[in-house]
Design an enzyme around this catalytic site. Structure first.
Site, PDB file in Angstrom:
ATOM      1  N   HIS A 306       0.937  -1.289   0.051  1.00 49.32           N
ATOM      2  CA  HIS A 306       0.015   0.021  -0.143  1.00 49.32           C
ATOM      3  C   HIS A 306       0.880   1.229   0.013  1.00 49.32           C
ATOM      4  CE1 HIS A 306      -3.079   2.728   1.372  1.00 49.32           C
ATOM      5  NE2 HIS A 306      -4.035   1.804   0.794  1.00 49.32           N
ATOM      6  N   ASP A 363      -7.934  -4.892  -0.795  1.00 50.06           N
ATOM      7  CA  ASP A 363      -8.567  -5.598  -2.020  1.00 50.06           C
ATOM      8  C   ASP A 363      -8.234  -7.139  -1.741  1.00 50.06           C
ATOM      9  OD1 ASP A 363      -7.506  -2.827  -3.518  1.00 50.06           O
ATOM     10  OD2 ASP A 363      -9.394  -3.319  -3.349  1.00 50.06           O
TER      11      ASP A 363
HETATM   12  C1  SDX Z   1      -6.027   0.424  -2.992  1.00 47.58           C
HETATM   13  O1  SDX Z   1      -3.919   4.862  -1.721  1.00 47.58           O
HETATM   14  C2  SDX Z   1      -4.891   4.433  -1.451  1.00 47.58           C
HETATM   15  O2  SDX Z   1      -5.558   4.744  -0.257  1.00 47.58           O
HETATM   16  C3  SDX Z   1      -5.777   3.282  -2.276  1.00 47.58           C
HETATM   17  C4  SDX Z   1      -6.787   2.500  -1.543  1.00 47.58           C
HETATM   18  C5  SDX Z   1      -7.953   3.167  -1.149  1.00 47.58           C
HETATM   19  O3  SDX Z   1      -8.779   2.934  -0.520  1.00 47.58           O
HETATM   20  O4  SDX Z   1      -8.456   4.344  -1.944  1.00 47.58           O
HETATM   21  O5  SDX Z   1      -6.276   1.966  -0.432  1.00 47.58           O
HETATM   22  C6  SDX Z   1      -7.018   1.376  -2.367  1.00 47.58           C
HETATM   23  O6  SDX Z   1      -5.551   1.054  -4.198  1.00 47.58           O
HETATM   24  C7  SDX Z   1      -5.182  -0.148  -2.447  1.00 47.58           C
HETATM   25  C8  SDX Z   1      -3.746  -0.743  -3.214  1.00 47.58           C
HETATM   26  C9  SDX Z   1      -4.335  -1.887  -4.260  1.00 47.58           C
HETATM   27  N1  SDX Z   1      -3.001  -2.129  -5.330  1.00 47.58           N
HETATM   28  C10 SDX Z   1      -2.629  -3.405  -5.193  1.00 47.58           C
HETATM   29  O7  SDX Z   1      -2.786  -4.246  -4.268  1.00 47.58           O
HETATM   30  C11 SDX Z   1      -1.560  -3.774  -6.362  1.00 47.58           C
HETATM   31  C12 SDX Z   1      -0.303  -4.308  -5.817  1.00 47.58           C
HETATM   32  N2  SDX Z   1       0.192  -3.469  -4.824  1.00 47.58           N
HETATM   33  C13 SDX Z   1       1.367  -2.633  -5.475  1.00 47.58           C
HETATM   34  O8  SDX Z   1       1.370  -2.655  -6.768  1.00 47.58           O
HETATM   35  C14 SDX Z   1       2.144  -1.594  -4.472  1.00 47.58           C
HETATM   36  O9  SDX Z   1       2.044  -1.965  -3.540  1.00 47.58           O
HETATM   37  C15 SDX Z   1       1.132  -0.310  -4.444  1.00 47.58           C
HETATM   38  C16 SDX Z   1       1.071   0.326  -6.042  1.00 47.58           C
HETATM   39  C17 SDX Z   1      -0.178  -0.326  -3.763  1.00 47.58           C
HETATM   40  C18 SDX Z   1       2.001   0.689  -3.696  1.00 47.58           C
HETATM   41  O10 SDX Z   1       3.006   0.814  -4.526  1.00 47.58           O
HETATM   42  P1  SDX Z   1       4.516   1.800  -3.913  1.00 47.58           P
HETATM   43  O11 SDX Z   1       3.932   2.499  -2.621  1.00 47.58           O
HETATM   44  O12 SDX Z   1       4.838   2.505  -5.111  1.00 47.58           O
HETATM   45  O13 SDX Z   1       5.220   0.682  -3.328  1.00 47.58           O
HETATM   46  P2  SDX Z   1       6.705   0.997  -3.371  1.00 47.58           P
HETATM   47  O14 SDX Z   1       7.302   0.880  -4.925  1.00 47.58           O
HETATM   48  O15 SDX Z   1       7.107   1.845  -2.334  1.00 47.58           O
HETATM   49  O16 SDX Z   1       7.091  -0.729  -2.854  1.00 47.58           O
HETATM   50  C19 SDX Z   1       8.276  -0.737  -2.131  1.00 47.58           C
HETATM   51  C20 SDX Z   1       9.054  -2.020  -2.529  1.00 47.58           C
HETATM   52  C21 SDX Z   1       9.417  -2.111  -3.968  1.00 47.58           C
HETATM   53  O17 SDX Z   1      10.380  -3.071  -3.996  1.00 47.58           O
HETATM   54  P3  SDX Z   1      11.923  -2.463  -3.729  1.00 47.58           P
HETATM   55  O18 SDX Z   1      12.249  -1.446  -4.813  1.00 47.58           O
HETATM   56  O19 SDX Z   1      12.182  -1.684  -2.325  1.00 47.58           O
HETATM   57  O20 SDX Z   1      12.889  -3.766  -3.869  1.00 47.58           O
HETATM   58  O21 SDX Z   1       8.075  -3.095  -2.302  1.00 47.58           O
HETATM   59  C22 SDX Z   1       7.613  -4.002  -3.630  1.00 47.58           C
HETATM   60  C23 SDX Z   1       8.296  -2.800  -4.683  1.00 47.58           C
HETATM   61  O22 SDX Z   1       8.523  -3.538  -5.880  1.00 47.58           O
HETATM   62  N3  SDX Z   1       6.369  -4.015  -3.809  1.00 47.58           N
HETATM   63  C24 SDX Z   1       5.775  -5.304  -4.331  1.00 47.58           C
HETATM   64  C25 SDX Z   1       4.588  -5.452  -4.004  1.00 47.58           C
HETATM   65  N4  SDX Z   1       4.066  -3.814  -3.729  1.00 47.58           N
HETATM   66  C26 SDX Z   1       5.296  -3.217  -3.282  1.00 47.58           C
HETATM   67  N5  SDX Z   1       6.542  -6.477  -4.381  1.00 47.58           N
HETATM   68  C27 SDX Z   1       5.566  -7.384  -4.557  1.00 47.58           C
HETATM   69  N6  SDX Z   1       4.292  -7.501  -4.514  1.00 47.58           N
HETATM   70  C28 SDX Z   1       3.536  -6.382  -4.415  1.00 47.58           C
HETATM   71  N7  SDX Z   1       2.283  -6.001  -4.195  1.00 47.58           N
END
Ligand code: SDX
Length: 421
Positions: A306, A363
């Protein structure tokens, strides 16, 4: 604590005021940074940028706290209805009996949609994605409500709110019936908000629909949990579109498009598709956990991580418990739920996820319940949008009442310098 911060630039130093919230968050007020220093900030995705002052929703990502107008999401989800939460978000307080009855009656009296909109619905190909249909129909409402809301008039803002709260569930039911090739059902003004939604979505033509309290309670709780979430991607879209003084329906239609993306609200559809894929692959959750960790692999664990929560999303905890209850009460044994639980257990004990503070979000489990309620996968994000409507209305209204300026970020230009033809 000081109420100013000093920034030194070479031999110059500048003081900027600090803005403090009621939960002690502090921001640097840089409204005149560029005019005083010639500098701008650089913050792709606005991870470190506060876009507004707001008193609607508070969340603490580190502590996993979510409150609407000061009430905890747990208290609201377990004690009041979605319509009461919508009232709270939009008008600032929970309604008393008379206020609730008035809003409920007003919504029931506005629960009809111009016949011409049905022609737009019918014109969509049967394979159109429900979110695309919903976005278009919401925009089309403007045709029948052309004047942009005069937000300074309490009565006009009340009317626009009632109209949208009344018509949106009808649009959702139309989209559901369309993608299932079923005739649409009329709104039934004798039923509660969520019961009416359920009968419009699920009633087979001809029979007198008997609502199942398990389904109604689960739907109502899911709508509450999705009702607002401060400045997320789609809400920020609604606010920035409204900041140009575009109308409320146009702004919310833009928010629906933003919500559709798989990184945002579209994740609930992506989660069930991921779980189905793991199930079809023999339930090998360890294999998919490794894929999610592999930077060379585009696979991500959908429903995990998130932008703000670096702890359990409080909504995910409530939804996981509700999923268990709903499936038990409906006598459904869904192997996909077991796969989800296995995946969660492994991820929460895996250093990659622990180090990055990746937890299940709203989700991850909601899709299990939608599926148990007989809602098709491509409709999951439409259900998210329905829940989010009162939050979008409240945030749009706040932005307009606060007379916020048109949103217009700057950039750091990295293109060609001047060159001749
Ligand atoms: C919603 O913002 C809100 O409030 C949204 C929401 C609402 O009610 O409106 O809460 C609803 O959108 C919930 C989120 C739903 N999305 C997903 O479930 C999609 C999967 N999640 C990811 O795509 C991701 O976690 C995000 C998009 C939600 C957040 O992205 P960020 O903040 O840009 O995450 P980040 O890049 O800071 O992550 C840090 C690390 C990275 O790795 P490194 O570069 O540090 O090695 O964590 C990794 C990312 O690659 N990572 C994941 C991951 N999410 C982050 N690795 C594997 N699987 C994942 N799901």
């Amino acid at each position: 604590m000081n109420d100013k911060i000093k920034i030194s630039l070479g031999n110059e130093s500048h003081e900027f005021p600090l803005v403090k919230g009621t939960e002690n968050e502090v921001g640097i007020d840089i409204k005149d940074l560029r005019s005083r220093t010639g500098l701008i900030t650089f913050d792709p995705g606005y991870k470190n940028t506060g876009s507004c002052l707001s008193d609607i929703t508070y969340l603490d990502g580190e502590k996993g706290i979510l409150r609407y107008r000061g009430y905890s999401i747990d208290d609201l989800a377990n004690n009041v209805t979605f319509l009461e939460v919508a009232y709270l978000l939009i008008w600032g307080e929970l309604p008393n009996e008379k206020e609730l009855s008035n809003v409920s009656n007003e919504i029931q009296e506005s629960s009809s949609i111009d016949k011409d909109l049905e022609c737009i619905l019918k014109s969509f190909p049967s394979k159109a994605h429900p979110m695309g249909i919903l976005c278009s129909l919401t925009s089309a409402l403007i045709a029948f409500n052309p004047s942009s809301v005069d937000v300074s008039s309490k009565e006009k803002m009340f009317r626009a709110t009632i109209e949208l709260m009344a018509k949106f569930p009808i649009l959702v039911s139309w989209v559901h019936r369309k993608v299932n090739g079923l005739p649409i059902n009329k709104s039934n003004s004798k039923l509660s908000y969520t019961e009416n939604l359920a009968q419009m979505m699920f009633k087979s033509s001809g029979d007198n629909y008997q609502s199942n309290p398990i389904i109604i309670n689960a739907l109502d709780k899911l709508l509450i949990l999705h009702a607002d979430h401060e400045q997320n991607c789609s809400t920020s879209t609604v606010r920035i579109v409204g900041s140009s003084r575009a109308g409320m329906y146009a702004s919310i239609s833009a928010g629906i498009s933003a919500l559709w993306g798989p990184l945002h609200g579209g994740a609930n559809q992506a989660v069930i598709e991921m779980l189905e894929k793991i199930k079809a692959d023999g339930g090998n959750t360890k294999k998919y956990l490794e894929k999610a960790k592999d930077k060379e692999d585009a696979f991500r664990l959908m429903g995990f991580g998130h932008r703000v929560y670096k702890n359990f999303d409080p909504r995910a905890k409530i939804i996981k418990k509700t999923a268990d209850e709903v499936l038990t009460k409906l006598g459904i044994n869904d192997p996909v739920l077991d796969i989800a639980k296995g995946l969660e257990e492994e991820a929460l004990n895996d250093p990659y996820f622990i180090e990055r503070k990746l937890y299940p979000n709203v989700d991850f489990y909601s899709c299990i319940i939608y599926r148990a309620l007989g809602i098709p996968t491509e409709m999951f994000t439409v259900m998210f949008a329905l829940g989010r409507v009162p939050g979008w209305i409240a945030q749009w209204k706040e932005m307009r009442l606060n007379k916020e300026p048109i949103g217009r970020p700057r950039q750091i230009y990295k293109g060609y310098n001047s060159r001749s033809l």
